[in-house]
Design a protein around this motif. Structure first.
Motif, short mmCIF file in Angstrom:
data_model
loop_
_atom_site.label_atom_id
_atom_site.label_comp_id
_atom_site.label_asym_id
_atom_site.label_seq_id
_atom_site.Cartn_x
_atom_site.Cartn_y
_atom_site.Cartn_z
N PRO A 43 0.83 -1.22 0.00
CA PRO A 43 0.00 0.00 0.00
C PRO A 43 0.87 1.27 0.00
CG PRO A 43 -0.66 -1.50 1.77
CD PRO A 43 0.65 -2.00 1.23
N LEU A 44 2.10 1.15 0.46
CA LEU A 44 2.94 2.35 0.57
C LEU A 44 3.64 2.70 -0.74
CD1 LEU A 44 4.62 1.72 4.06
CD2 LEU A 44 2.49 2.96 3.56
N ALA B 7 11.95 0.13 2.64
CA ALA B 7 10.71 0.12 3.42
C ALA B 7 9.56 -0.45 2.58
CB ALA B 7 10.37 1.53 3.92
N LEU C 181 9.75 -4.11 2.46
CA LEU C 181 9.29 -4.71 3.71
C LEU C 181 7.76 -4.66 3.79
CD1 LEU C 181 9.91 -5.91 6.41
CD2 LEU C 181 10.82 -3.74 7.16
N ASP C 182 7.15 -3.69 3.13
CA ASP C 182 5.69 -3.53 3.13
C ASP C 182 5.03 -4.45 2.10
OD1 ASP C 182 3.33 -2.12 4.03
OD2 ASP C 182 3.30 -1.10 2.08
N THR C 183 5.85 -5.23 1.39
CA THR C 183 5.36 -6.14 0.35
C THR C 183 4.93 -7.46 0.99
OG1 THR C 183 6.85 -5.12 -1.25
CG2 THR C 183 6.14 -7.37 -1.75
N THR C 184 3.95 -8.15 0.39
CA THR C 184 3.54 -9.46 0.87
C THR C 184 3.90 -10.51 -0.17
OG1 THR C 184 1.68 -8.56 2.13
CG2 THR C 184 1.57 -10.89 1.57
N PRO C 185 4.71 -11.53 0.17
CA PRO C 185 5.50 -11.62 1.40
C PRO C 185 6.62 -10.59 1.39
CG PRO C 185 6.06 -13.43 -0.09
CD PRO C 185 4.94 -12.67 -0.74
N PRO C 186 7.06 -10.17 2.57
CA PRO C 186 8.05 -9.10 2.65
C PRO C 186 9.38 -9.52 2.03
CG PRO C 186 7.78 -10.15 4.78
CD PRO C 186 6.70 -10.70 3.90
N PHE D 290 13.48 -8.89 2.06
CA PHE D 290 14.59 -8.34 2.84
C PHE D 290 15.83 -8.36 1.99
CE2 PHE D 290 11.91 -11.05 5.63
CZ PHE D 290 11.28 -10.05 6.34
N LEU E 187 6.05 8.14 4.91
CA LEU E 187 5.07 7.06 4.73
C LEU E 187 4.16 6.88 5.94
CD1 LEU E 187 7.32 4.32 3.03
CD2 LEU E 187 5.94 6.11 1.95
N TYR F 87 0.67 8.64 5.88
CA TYR F 87 -0.20 7.97 4.90
C TYR F 87 -0.73 6.66 5.49
CZ TYR F 87 -1.76 5.61 0.68
OH TYR F 87 -2.51 4.93 -0.24
N ASN G 281 4.64 -5.92 9.24
CA ASN G 281 5.65 -5.54 8.24
C ASN G 281 5.57 -4.05 7.90
OD1 ASN G 281 6.76 -8.11 8.05
ND2 ASN G 281 5.26 -8.76 6.53
N GLN G 282 4.35 -3.52 7.83
CA GLN G 282 4.23 -2.11 7.49
C GLN G 282 4.74 -1.21 8.61
OE1 GLN G 282 0.41 0.34 6.77
NE2 GLN G 282 1.19 -0.24 4.77
N ALA H 57 8.30 -1.19 8.22
CA ALA H 57 8.63 -0.41 7.02
C ALA H 57 8.69 1.09 7.38
CB ALA H 57 7.61 -0.65 5.92
N LEU I 250 11.88 1.85 9.03
CA LEU I 250 12.99 1.91 8.07
C LEU I 250 12.93 3.22 7.28
CD1 LEU I 250 15.34 0.55 6.72
CD2 LEU I 250 13.78 -1.07 5.69
N HIS J 141 14.09 -11.94 10.33
CA HIS J 141 13.82 -12.08 8.89
C HIS J 141 13.68 -13.55 8.50
CE1 HIS J 141 15.76 -7.90 7.86
NE2 HIS J 141 14.65 -7.80 8.54
N GLU K 262 6.37 -17.66 5.99
CA GLU K 262 5.75 -17.36 4.68
C GLU K 262 5.83 -18.58 3.77
OE1 GLU K 262 4.08 -14.84 3.54
OE2 GLU K 262 4.48 -13.20 4.94
#
Lengths: 426, 426
Positions: free
Chosen positions: A235-236, A277, A280-285, A287, B236, B239, B273-274, B277, B280, B294, B301
């Motif tokens: 979402p970011l 960032a 990290l906000d991604t699914t799955p995150p 790294f 971020l 938001y 995770n967000q 994020a 970060l 991690h 996951e």
């Protein structure tokens, strides 16, 4: 084909060109495509081209009527050209080919002949591909650049960058030296999504760049897969691309124009961190940075804070390696002392293989032998705090370099990667 | 004061109460204050209260005319009450004190007497404070709850939560069991920024929670400092708080109401995770998760993806520890097998100190001794891949627990932490 003599007599010629292209490191990051197959980004990005003396790809592109298929070798090993990205680049360059004449060799290729002729391409990186140092950027830039020279393509460099972009997005930025912007563009066909040079490498030539190649136990997510997942699930990321990056692009252009290192460093660090960032906000995150990357950031932040003004900028691409930028040689020497203090090599390492590239920075830092590394004093910004840890072996090696020039032709035939008679790897 | 007999004769009494409060783990995260001193958040948050049998704070609050100053002991060591957060809680509770009478002991305290009386407070965590397991949440909740009982405060639990909030934001959520929402509120005085219970611990009682306490070499940024830096510097975060969290709150309430584990897990993981994020994206960046964190995420996951439906949810607070939530005991046993496979203890560790809390999960997992840990098979989701690494010693220990109840009074005087005659720590 062939004006002089019969076709038969001339069938054994090999025509080839060799070029060298730099790699680049983004200081405002590209992450996310709006078009997967054309490779159109969701925001502008800005990069610094790295000196090809230390990091570059050399590519020889050859054509001969004896070649019965397009072939490519990377670092001596044959690789497939079947992928859509290679095919896009080959198609786009071929469609712009022109007449080529080499009177000395008695070769004359007509524009329309190129569709029937096959090419051999050999590419070599002067740095370890596995180190995760944007080898695909230099690689596709060099593929497109060398083919364009071979085929006498008359497009300006920006148009070539739009072709290289279709091989690997960040490759478009390797068509220029110095400071480069990849303009995202608006056209659906991608014709205006290309690189422009903001300033040449001589504009801000006291910058020094040190790359810390970080040891990692983890297999990394490819940037293609990673950015697709981010576009679909973070979402970011969209907010970043629409609201944050456009402002930073303006500020970064100004910082480069005025050689304002403080602003350059703040923007570079903030944008690297924001890119990670969104990973990290991604699914799955995802790294890309590991504990060593985090420690490098923490130490650099501590130093900058202690000095009250940025001494160093850091940026990380899709991997754990740190790219550190110092404003001048003096700061670079202090930076290298710190890096070697925190991340000394394992005891059986030679200094000459641990710090590579521009070794004069080592001299400036007063480090001539491994004993000097061991004798390094605790950096001032740590004094008074708890005893500092040294993370021996956590950095594999350092590369000292600087901003550098764009693609060049290598006219010396000795530097060609293909045999001038056979068109096969030397 | 004192109806029976003269003031002099009654000067030696000590009146005390002992309470126990749970800790909680946020599944939609609180990160960022809109008011630093009242501790008002920039978004709602939702938490699960953890079973106090495994993680809780016990607090004894005492009053006596012999006390000449307010004093507090944490885990047996005297600590200062001078901080603004303690003072806020003490002031707010005192201002709501009522008459208290203990006929048996011949004590009668009038409402107006409380301003002149001093309190002794002793608090004890049944888990290591250093482990970074939200001890301040349980601690301030228990401080406020026990003082409110001592002083016969007649506010409902929600109002008490707004007082605990002024000690530590997340403490407000520890005033209730089960599933709890901290409503951010709108009032400038913070009166409507309080916790409400979404569902009791019995509503979804098959959930199992396993906490992986991760070894770390790094000193962590305090959450107070960290979230202030994030509010000031992360583009971020705003938001997230305005656009992302409100939707997730609605979805999470629905997931809890309908016991929809798939939705609960997706939201929990994405929001953890967000939050990290935005850390970060802060300048300087804040890293709470380390390589072990991690790896835990990557393994979870991979498992979820392999099974095509979430088997486990993960969430991380301001530190490297993982809180893992399984939908039921069967999944929890499979989870514990995986965790012990990837993160076995150093060879000299006792199983009984490596897996603590509800040990019946160990039995379900078929693990009765350390040899069973060593004999664990590679999880199915890894098979066919490269040989798996085991990260021995990277997790210090595991705590098996479940959702739990809210604060309770402990009437058994043996459990008091202060001596009934002296009002000093036992």
């Amino acid at each position: 084909m062939g004006e002089m003599g019969s076709e038969e007599a001339n069938k054994n010629w090999v025509l080839m060109v060799t070029a060298q292209c730099p790699t680049n490191i983004a200081v405002i990051k590209y992450w996310g495509k709006r078009d997967e197959s054309l490779i159109l980004p969701i925001n502008d990005s800005i990069s610094v081209t790295l000196d090809p003396q230390h990091l570059c790809t050399t590519t020889t592109a050859a054509v001969s009527p004896t070649f019965d298929t397009d072939k490519m070798w990377l670092n001596g090993k044959e690789i497939s050209l079947a992928g859509g990205r290679f095919q896009s680049c080959l198609r786009e360059i071929r469609s712009r080919a022109n007449d080529v004449e080499d009177q000395e060799k008695g070769i004359c290729i007509k524009k329309q002949d190129w569709d029937k002729l096959h090419v051999h391409i050999a590419s070599f990186n002067n740095f370890p591909t596995a180190a995760g140092l944007a080898s695909s950027a230099a690689g596709f830039a060099c593929l497109v650049y060398s083919l364009s020279k071979l085929m006498n393509v008359k497009e300006e460099q920006g148009k070539l960058s739009a072709i290289a972009r279709q091989g690997s997005g960040s490759a478009c930025r390797s068509l220029f030296g110095g400071f480069v912007k990849w303009v995202m563009g608006n056209e659906a066909d991608g014709s205006d999504s290309l690189a422009v040079q903001l300033a040449s490498e001589t504009h801000w030539d006291d910058l020094v760049i040190i790359i810390a190649v970080v040891s990692s136990r983890e297999k990394e997510t490819s940037s293609t897969t990673g950015m697709r997942d981010s576009v679909e699930t973070s979402p970011l990321l969209l907010y970043r691309s629409k609201e944050v990056v456009p402002k930073r692009i303006v500020q970064m252009e100004e910082a480069i124009k005025t050689r304002d290192f403080a602003s350059f460093a703040k923007l570079t660090c903030a944008d690297s961190n924001q890119f990670h960032a969104t990973c990290l906000d991604t699914t799955p995150p995802i790294f890309y940075m590991n504990d060593t990357s985090h420690r490098i950031i923490s130490y650099m932040e501590k130093w900058n804070q202690f000095e009250r003004t940025p001494q160093v900028a850091y940026t990380f691409d899709a991997g754990p390696n740190a790219v550190l930028i110092a404003p001048n040689r003096k700061a670079a020497a202090l930076l290298l002392q710190r890096l070697l203090f925190y991340f000394p090599p394992p005891s059986d390492t030679e200094l000459s293989s641990f710090v590579i590239g521009d070794k004069s920075i080592l001299e400036d830092a007063g480090i001539g032998a491994m004993k000097d590394v061991e004798a390094l004093a605790t950096p001032s910004e740590l004094k008074g705090n708890a005893p500092s840890q040294r993370f021996r072996g956590d950095v594999s090696y350092f590369i000292c370099t600087r901003p550098g020039k764009g693609p060049v032709m290598l006219d010396d035939e000795d530097r060609a990667l293909l045999h001038p008679k056979t068109g096969l790897p030397k």
